[in-house]
Structure formats: C-alpha cells, structure tokens
Design a protein around this motif. Structure first.
Motif, mmCIF file in Angstrom:
data_model
loop_
_atom_site.group_PDB
_atom_site.id
_atom_site.type_symbol
_atom_site.label_atom_id
_atom_site.label_comp_id
_atom_site.label_asym_id
_atom_site.label_seq_id
_atom_site.Cartn_x
_atom_site.Cartn_y
_atom_site.Cartn_z
ATOM 1 N N ALA A 126 -20.033 -26.727 29.238
ATOM 2 C CA ALA A 126 -20.299 -26.096 27.940
ATOM 3 C C ALA A 126 -21.162 -24.853 28.136
ATOM 4 N N TRP A 129 -12.129 -22.959 27.817
ATOM 5 C CA TRP A 129 -11.866 -21.632 27.255
ATOM 6 C C TRP A 129 -12.649 -20.545 27.977
ATOM 7 N N ASP A 130 -13.847 -20.879 28.420
ATOM 8 C CA ASP A 130 -14.647 -19.919 29.187
ATOM 9 C C ASP A 130 -13.938 -19.571 30.490
ATOM 10 N N VAL A 183 -16.959 -22.556 19.821
ATOM 11 C CA VAL A 183 -16.352 -23.121 18.614
ATOM 12 C C VAL A 183 -15.748 -24.499 18.885
ATOM 13 N N THR A 184 -15.053 -24.637 20.004
ATOM 14 C CA THR A 184 -14.366 -25.904 20.301
ATOM 15 C C THR A 184 -15.231 -26.885 21.086
ATOM 16 N N GLY A 185 -16.303 -26.357 21.701
ATOM 17 C CA GLY A 185 -17.116 -27.209 22.557
ATOM 18 C C GLY A 185 -16.450 -27.519 23.880
ATOM 19 N N ASN A 186 -15.380 -26.809 24.193
ATOM 20 C CA ASN A 186 -14.614 -27.045 25.416
ATOM 21 C C ASN A 186 -14.813 -25.858 26.370
ATOM 22 N N THR A 220 -16.501 -17.322 22.766
ATOM 23 C CA THR A 220 -16.398 -17.733 21.364
ATOM 24 C C THR A 220 -15.607 -19.025 21.225
ATOM 25 N N MET A 221 -14.453 -19.096 21.895
ATOM 26 C CA MET A 221 -13.626 -20.301 21.811
ATOM 27 C C MET A 221 -14.339 -21.500 22.434
ATOM 28 N N ALA A 222 -15.088 -21.269 23.522
ATOM 29 C CA ALA A 222 -15.815 -22.367 24.161
ATOM 30 C C ALA A 222 -16.904 -22.901 23.236
#
Length: 309
Positions: A108, A190-191, A184-187, A180-182
C-alpha cells in the motif's frame, strides 16, 4: 554549442529535473511508492542526459586537428546517441523491473499526500521546461510538423529535449494515475502498473531517439531545400555549364560538406576555370552559410561537345 543547439532548453530542463529528482526521492521515501521511485530515477537519468548534451556541445566546438581534419561536429550526434542508450538502460529497464516487482509483491502507498504534492509540483516544473523547448524549437521548425521536425532536424539536442520533456510529463501522469488508483482501491498493484507504464514509455522514446540519432551519426545529406539552393548557386555561375553530379554530407549540425563535379566549357582557360570555381564557392556559401567545406571538380562538358559535332 550554437544558439540553434538549444542550450537554453537544455539548461532549463537540467534545472527542472534536478529539483524534481530530489522531490521525487523524498516522496518515494515517505510513501514507499514504486511509481515515485521510478520517476526519481527517470529524473536522474534525464539530468545526466542533459549534462551529456552540454558536454557534447562543448567537445564539438574544438578546432580541427590532423587526425580529425573536418573537426568534431559529430560529437553532438554521438552524445545524443548515448542519451538514448542511457534513457533505455537506466530509465526504462529500472522502471520495468520495479513495476514487475511491485505487481508481484504489492504494498500500500503510505502518506499519499507527499506523492500528490510532489507530482503536482513536478508537472508544473516540467511544463515550464517543455514550454522552453517548444519555443526554442519553433525558431527552427518553421512550417514542419512536430514529427517531421524530430525526424529531419540536424541539431540533435532540441529533438532529444522535446522527447525527454514529453516523456517526463506523460510519465508523471502515469505515476499520478498509479498512485491515485492505489490509494482509492487500497491495492498496491496499481502503483506497479503505473511504474510499468513509465518504463514502457521510456523504452519507446529511447528507441525513437536511437533510430534518429543513429541516422545523423552515420551521416546525413543536406535537406532538400538546402541542396536545391546549392544547385541554383552552382547553375547561376557563368563558368559552370551544368552539374554532372553532387553530394552533400553534414559534418555537424552547422557544418556541411559539398562535393560536386561541374562541367565547364572546353575552350575555357585554366585561369577562367579557377575563377569560376571561386565564384561558385562564394555563391554556395552565400546561399547556404553552413556549407563550409566545398570541393568542386571541373570537367569538360562532353555532352555539348558531342552535340556540336
């Protein structure tokens, strides 16, 4: 390096990348983001590239020697080619490796506010650098499209800086997307995806730069416009009956070699031929100032001799 070499654009890009690199590494430390780390390495690679371009310009300005009678103008092409190699091996390879690693072992993003703040600052700084490169390029680009300018420019620095700055801006957008996606999704995957996108982008830019600078390094002729001006200058010289053949070669961005076999009248004296060659050289340099090395070989106009007989 001459003004057309884009020194102002190189210095602007160097200043922007050094400040941005520090900010990105600070953000990477606090966030643990691989996208930020990849972007930090990207900025370091870009800074090194700009230093290489400045070194190449300085070395190219050296006077000719016995071993290098035509000077060192092509040093600028060599260092531009090295830039492409550095961008690929350091920037692209590291980013792809880091992206694959982060996707296979995601984490994260911590303290994302650091990443967002640095990315926004970097986009603004790179935007100013890109704007400077565009302004400097427009002086030489004329009515050419941007693709045509990058492909046909004889000075390698501006196309290199343009593509680097464009790649930097797109890379920042990719990093912003990944972070941003990491968040928002907590995943954290995406990073890693953002990092991988940066690596692939740098690889594409590096390949394009390598192809274009290799062509310059091997040796390119003058532009069609310049060759036409040279032909007109030769044909307008009274002592020149016609051009039998002509070759041009860039010894450097602002130095052109011209070699031509010209037909002269069969009853011209040696003095008249010599005077005609001097006048032809003067007219060529007047039409195309970068034509600094000119070799003209006179020959009899055999076609007119056969026609008259």
């Amino acid at each position: 390096m001459s003004a057309s070499g884009g020194t102002k654009a190189i210095v602007a890009a160097l200043a922007a990348n050094l400040s941005i690199a520090v900010a990105k590494f600070v953000a990477a430390f606090f966030t643990g983001s691989s996208s930020m780390l990849a972007e930090g390495i990207h900025s370091v690679a870009d800074s090194g590239n700009q230093l290489l371009l400045l070194i190449g310009g300085k070395r190219a300005a050296r006077a000719s020697t016995r071993e290098h009678p035509f000077g060192y103008g092509r040093e600028r092409y060599f260092y531009a080619f090295v830039v492409a190699v550095v961008l690929f091996t350091i920037g692209a390879a590291f980013s792809v490796y880091e992206g694959v690693h982060k996707i296979s072992d995601p984490h994260a993003v911590e303290s994302p506010i650091w990443a967002f703040a640095v990315l926004i600052f970097a986009i603004i700084a790179e935007g100013f650098s890109f704007r400077t490169a565009i302004k400097e390029s427009n002086v030489l680009r004329g009515k050419q499209s941007w693709v045509s300018f990058v492909r046909r420019a004889k000075s390698p620095e501006l196309p290199v800086i343009l593509l680097e700055d464009l790649g930097a801006l797109l890379g920042l957008v990719f990093a912003l997307f990944g972070v941003t996606m990491a968040v928002v999704t907590g995943n954290g995957v995406w990073d890693g995806i953002g990092t991988l996108m940066i690596g692939l982008l740098l690889a594409v830019i590096a390949v394009v730069l390598a192809i274009e600078t290799k062509s310059l390094l091997v040796g390119e002729s003058a532009s069609l416009e310049s060759e036409e001006l040279i032909r007109r200058a030769l044909e307008s010289t009274p002592e020149v009956e016609r051009i039998i053949h002509m070759r041009t070669l860039h010894l450097g961005p602002e130095e052109l070699l011209v070699g031509a076999k010209i037909a002269v009248a069969h009853d011209d004296t040696a003095a008249e031929v010599a005077r005609g060659i001097d006048e032809a050289e003067r007219r060529i340099r007047e039409a195309v100032p970068i034509a600094r090395v000119i070799y003209l070989e006179p020959d009899l106009d055999r076609s007119s001799s056969r026609a008259s007989s």
